[in-house]
Design a protein around this motif. Structure first.
Motif: not given
Length: 301
Positions: A86-91
């Motif tokens: 989820s963090t990678i997608d947000l970044l």
């Protein structure tokens, strides 16, 4: 009015943040457990869902992800998806569509692991012993990769033991339930009781988020805590005395997998941007007990 996106807005810290910032920002949120309503999207934090907002956010608070060590240990693939992916997608969303936003990533003291006998500075070694801590640290590294490579405005807050009214999990909730269900004033507890933790009330934690937003800092890791360690047996005894007179605690002396013995923060960096905790642990535990008793109207009546 500036716009704020809160991932995990239905969670404990997310919901408190939404309430705190609602007068300063137009609040948007995403949470897999929320109901679809104005500015709130029910779903996972992924690129498609983030694009669906069609907004440019000024601030993004990323609270979505694993909530406990237990969940991460028992559902490793799902919990890694929730925390790291989820963090990678947000970044990626920020890089492609919202690269002026200020991102605060909510990490955890669990990244430090179990090799710290003194107060922990942000520069100390990270060596997590739980899947939860490992996921948080991996997500942190992704944040700094995007900060360094793409110049995104990112800060990381490593929260220590956040508690407060409304928290229905972890040690204070479990202990209160045990005391509520007990037929005597002798309460059995997990662990040795000598474990050290640094408790911070959720209202202070959210105020610290505000301090970081307003500081103008970029690419910085902050500890968020009170800066003082308390033994778990002292915390539980103080809490118990808000419920009953003369409680007695018995600990099973079993060490839980993934739980470090000591997590106490150095908060000099937090103080340098104007943060001082306002709610003492004693006052915070009193508030928590009063809230719990209202949740259970017949409690100890």
């Amino acid at each position: 009015m500036p716009k704020m996106l809160i991932t995990g807005i239905g969670g404990f810290v997310g919901s408190n943040s939404s309430n705190y910032f609602k007068d300063s920002y137009e609040i948007f949120g995403i949470d897999k457990n929320s109901q679809n309503r104005c500015n709130i999207l029910k779903g996972l934090v992924n690129l498609d869902n983030l694009k669906a907002f069609g907004e440019k956010f000024d601030v993004i608070l990323h609270f979505a992800g694993s909530a406990t060590v237990f969940e991460a240990e028992n559902n490793p693939l799902i919990e890694k998806e929730k925390t790291v992916n989820s963090t990678i997608d947000l970044l990626e969303y920020m890089r492609l569509y919202n690269n002026k936003a200020k991102l605060i990533y909510a990490s955890s003291a669990a990244v430090y692991g179990n090799n710290h006998s003194d107060v922990i500075k942000e520069t100390d070694n990270t060596d997590p012993i739980s899947a939860y801590g490992k996921n948080k640290l991996e997500a942190e590294k992704k944040c700094f990769e995007y900060y360094e490579k793409y110049g995104l405005h990112i800060n990381v807050i490593r929260f220590f033991s956040i508690y407060g009214e409304g928290l229905k999990k972890q040690v204070l909730w479990d202990f209160s339930n045990r005391l509520y269900e007990a037929k005597s004033l002798v309460i059995e507890c997990f662990g040795t009781g000598d474990e050290l933790r640094d408790f911070i009330h959720v209202q202070d934690a959210v105020r610290f988020v505000e301090c970081v937003i307003e500081s103008g800092s970029k690419g910085v890791v902050y500890n968020c805590a009170c800066g003082c360690g308390c033994k778990i047996k002292e915390i539980l005894l103080e809490l118990a005395m808000n419920y009953v007179e003369n409680p007695k605690l018995i600990f099973d002396n079993k060490i839980r997998v993934g739980n470090p013995f000591s997590l106490v923060a150095n908060i000099d960096k937090a103080k340098n941007i104007g943060f001082t905790p306002k709610i003492s642990v004693k006052e915070g535990l009193k508030r928590y007990a009063n809230w719990y008793k209202k949740e259970h109207q017949s409690l100890f009546s």
